[in-house]
Design an enzyme around this catalytic site. Structure first.
Site, PDB file in Angstrom:
ATOM      1  N   HIS A  47       0.859  -1.181   0.000  1.00 52.34           N
ATOM      2  CA  HIS A  47       0.000   0.000   0.000  1.00 52.34           C
ATOM      3  C   HIS A  47       0.898   1.235   0.000  1.00 52.34           C
ATOM      4  CE1 HIS A  47      -3.900  -1.877   1.774  1.00 52.34           C
ATOM      5  NE2 HIS A  47      -3.260  -2.748   1.022  1.00 52.34           N
ATOM      6  N   GLU A  49       1.045   3.861   1.801  1.00 50.05           N
ATOM      7  CA  GLU A  49       1.556   4.271   3.105  1.00 50.05           C
ATOM      8  C   GLU A  49       2.748   3.417   3.529  1.00 50.05           C
ATOM      9  OE1 GLU A  49      -3.039   4.585   3.481  1.00 50.05           O
ATOM     10  OE2 GLU A  49      -1.600   3.438   2.314  1.00 50.05           O
ATOM     11  N   CYS A  77      -6.260   2.225   5.664  1.00 51.21           N
ATOM     12  CA  CYS A  77      -6.966   1.020   6.083  1.00 51.21           C
ATOM     13  C   CYS A  77      -6.406   0.576   7.439  1.00 51.21           C
ATOM     14  CB  CYS A  77      -6.770  -0.087   5.045  1.00 51.21           C
ATOM     15  SG  CYS A  77      -5.060  -0.698   4.954  1.00 51.21           S
TER      16      CYS A  77
END
Length: 155
Positions: A47, A49, A77
């Site tokens: 992801h 991040e 998330c």
């Protein structure tokens, strides 16, 4: 947020959802960058991040990112919210809310849960309309009858 949006625009080249992130050091310099690479790398953990946090840790020479800010185009998330806590980021800034999988207030609130006592400052909704536009454009080509569940603001 402009740098995170530029990162997000790179993700669709490999078929990834356009989410981008940058990490700023305490002086405001970009020390980590990332965009979704799950499709490109076949990695479920890639992801935006996580990619940006890893890049920042490598640049700064350690995993403790105290005093740093993570700027991301979409509400993190659960996994990414946990990564924020684990990296000891001091501030999280994000654009669009993710009403389907968000873990910073939409579906869950991992960051502000009192049990870890982390004290991460959260700033939401920064340039949210631009973040939503990238996501809507991406999904319009793939799922014309089903829009993404993201919103620029709450309320």
């Amino acid at each position: 947020m402009g740098e995170a949006l530029a990162e997000a625009a790179l993700a669709p080249v490999a078929g990834d959802v356009p989410v981008g992130a940058v990490v700023l050091d305490p002086e405001g310099r970009v020390v980590g960058r990332g965009h979704n690479l799950r499709e490109a790398e076949g990695d479920p953990l890639a992801h935006a991040e996580v990619v940006a946090l890893r890049d920042a840790a490598a640049a700064l020479g350690g995993w403790r990112l105290e005093g740093c800010t993570l700027v991301v185009t979409l509400e993190p998330c659960t996994m990414c919210a946990g990564a924020v806590l684990s990296s000891r980021i001091g501030r999280l800034v994000f654009g669009a809310w993710d009403e389907k999988a968000g873990a910073v207030g939409s579906v869950l609130d991992v960051i502000r849960d009192r049990r870890p006592a982390t004290g991460v400052e959260v700033v939401a909704g920064v340039r949210a309309e631009e973040s939503v536009a990238l996501l809507r454009d991406f999904f319009a080509d793939r799922r014309p009858s089903r829009p993404p569940e993201v919103t620029p603001s709450r309320g």
